[in-house]
Design a protein around this motif. Structure first.
Motif, mmCIF file in Angstrom:
data_model
loop_
_atom_site.group_PDB
_atom_site.id
_atom_site.type_symbol
_atom_site.label_atom_id
_atom_site.label_comp_id
_atom_site.label_asym_id
_atom_site.label_seq_id
_atom_site.Cartn_x
_atom_site.Cartn_y
_atom_site.Cartn_z
ATOM 1 N N UNK A 113 0.806 -1.214 0.000
ATOM 2 C CA UNK A 113 0.000 0.000 0.000
ATOM 3 C C UNK A 113 0.849 1.278 0.000
ATOM 4 N N UNK A 114 1.945 1.330 0.753
ATOM 5 C CA UNK A 114 2.717 2.566 0.815
ATOM 6 C C UNK A 114 4.205 2.312 0.595
ATOM 7 N N UNK A 115 4.619 2.262 -0.653
ATOM 8 C CA UNK A 115 5.992 1.876 -0.956
ATOM 9 C C UNK A 115 7.026 2.985 -0.715
ATOM 10 N N UNK A 116 6.599 4.227 -0.474
ATOM 11 C CA UNK A 116 7.589 5.300 -0.335
ATOM 12 C C UNK A 116 7.764 5.748 1.117
ATOM 13 N N UNK A 117 6.960 5.186 1.983
ATOM 14 C CA UNK A 117 6.986 5.649 3.359
ATOM 15 C C UNK A 117 6.780 4.467 4.293
ATOM 16 N N UNK A 118 7.675 4.308 5.272
ATOM 17 C CA UNK A 118 7.538 3.200 6.214
ATOM 18 C C UNK A 118 7.406 3.748 7.630
ATOM 19 N N UNK A 119 6.532 3.123 8.405
ATOM 20 C CA UNK A 119 6.391 3.542 9.797
ATOM 21 C C UNK A 119 6.307 2.330 10.701
ATOM 22 N N UNK A 120 7.110 2.330 11.758
ATOM 23 C CA UNK A 120 7.041 1.294 12.784
ATOM 24 C C UNK A 120 7.046 2.011 14.133
ATOM 25 N N UNK A 121 5.958 1.891 14.867
ATOM 26 C CA UNK A 121 5.743 2.641 16.101
ATOM 27 C C UNK A 121 5.953 4.137 15.795
ATOM 28 N N UNK A 122 6.939 4.789 16.429
ATOM 29 C CA UNK A 122 7.160 6.218 16.152
ATOM 30 C C UNK A 122 8.368 6.432 15.238
ATOM 31 N N UNK A 123 8.830 5.342 14.644
ATOM 32 C CA UNK A 123 9.954 5.411 13.709
ATOM 33 C C UNK A 123 9.406 5.584 12.298
ATOM 34 N N UNK B 252 13.277 9.324 10.973
ATOM 35 C CA UNK B 252 13.074 10.085 12.200
ATOM 36 C C UNK B 252 12.380 9.211 13.222
ATOM 37 N N UNK B 253 12.585 9.576 14.474
ATOM 38 C CA UNK B 253 11.880 8.874 15.545
ATOM 39 C C UNK B 253 11.200 9.887 16.435
ATOM 40 N N UNK B 254 9.895 9.734 16.622
ATOM 41 C CA UNK B 254 9.131 10.699 17.400
ATOM 42 C C UNK B 254 9.262 12.093 16.804
ATOM 43 N N UNK B 255 9.409 12.187 15.491
ATOM 44 C CA UNK B 255 9.515 13.473 14.816
ATOM 45 C C UNK B 255 10.929 14.041 14.803
ATOM 46 N N UNK B 256 11.854 13.370 15.505
ATOM 47 C CA UNK B 256 13.235 13.856 15.580
ATOM 48 C C UNK B 256 14.080 13.176 14.510
ATOM 49 N N UNK B 257 14.721 13.971 13.683
ATOM 50 C CA UNK B 257 15.519 13.425 12.580
ATOM 51 C C UNK B 257 16.700 12.605 13.106
#
Ligand code: CA
Length: 231
Positions: A130-140, A150-155
């Motif tokens: 579904x989203x090949x350009x963006x990956x998210x795992x928890x807050x990562x 970035x993690x929790x919005x921090x680069x």
């Protein structure tokens, strides 16, 4: 899941009792199931149709299930594979996962566990396509186009190699990845040399991703490899 298409499965199992039981149970759970009792049949079915997932027994009458999985991967079959086997050793598990299996269940198994693992594989598969350009795992979060993590919005200040490594872990979140898989996929080495390059990079990556006060995401499975926590 966002849509209600019936999921299609290929069950590769030669033991008739297990075959019948699983076919009926999976149908009860709402899946459409094709059954193959040997590797040859499985190969022709899997090359004729795209299944949402495969359940593969390793002890098949005409070939080893691992060889079947390898062959299917070479043929371009990318559906997730749940390996079913009576072999319980860590070596067998590692081998199964390295040869293209996505999860591993040893016999005897509880139906509830098989269904839960299957749902996981199917969910991850849908998410991955579904989203090949963006990956998210928890807050990562990984932006694959900008190559930024970035993690929790921090680069996070990652080297290109660390980014590739983290991307691989994220794409396989919740699944076990072995050192050999990382060497092959991230470093392009087919044969595992006597090197600690993976451990060194994981160590550095962990120092940047799992900093103090954050929930540790990169787990080590002693003697097996690593797993990036999914939730
Ligand atoms: Ca068997």
């Amino acid at each position: 899941m966002a849509y209600h298409r019936v999921m299609e499965l290929l069950l590769v199992e030669d033991e008739l009792e297990i075959q019948d039981f699983l076919k009926a149970s999976l149908a009860d759970a709402g899946y459409e199931v094709d059954v193959a009792g040997d590797g040859k049949t499985a190969e022709s079915l899997a090359s004729a149709k795209v299944y949402d997932a495969l359940i593969v027994d390793l002890g098949l009458p005409d070939q080893d299930g691992i060889d079947l999985i390898l062959r299917l991967r070479h043929l371009g079959v990318s559906s997730p594979v749940l390996i079913l086997s009576a072999r319980r050793s860590i070596d067998d598990r590692v081998r199964g996962l390295e040869q293209g299996g996505d999860d591993y269940l040893t016999k005897p198994f509880a139906l509830a566990e098989l269904l839960a693992r299957l749902r996981n594989l199917l969910r991850r598969n849908v998410a991955a396509t579904a989203s090949p350009t963006f990956l998210r795992v928890v807050d990562l979060e990984l932006d694959l186009l900008k190559r930024r993590a970035s993690r929790g919005g921090e680069l996070l200040n990652l080297s290109p190699q660390e980014f590739v490594l983290l991307e691989y872990l994220c794409r396989h979140a919740g699944r076990v990845v072995t050192r050999s898989m990382l060497l092959a996929e991230v470093w392009g080495m087919r044969i595992q040399p006597d090197t600690n390059v993976v451990d060194v990079h994981i160590y550095r990556l962990r120092g940047k991703v799992d900093t103090e006060g954050r929930e540790p995401l990169i787990k080590t499975l002693r003697g097996v490899g690593y797993v990036l926590k999914e939730r």
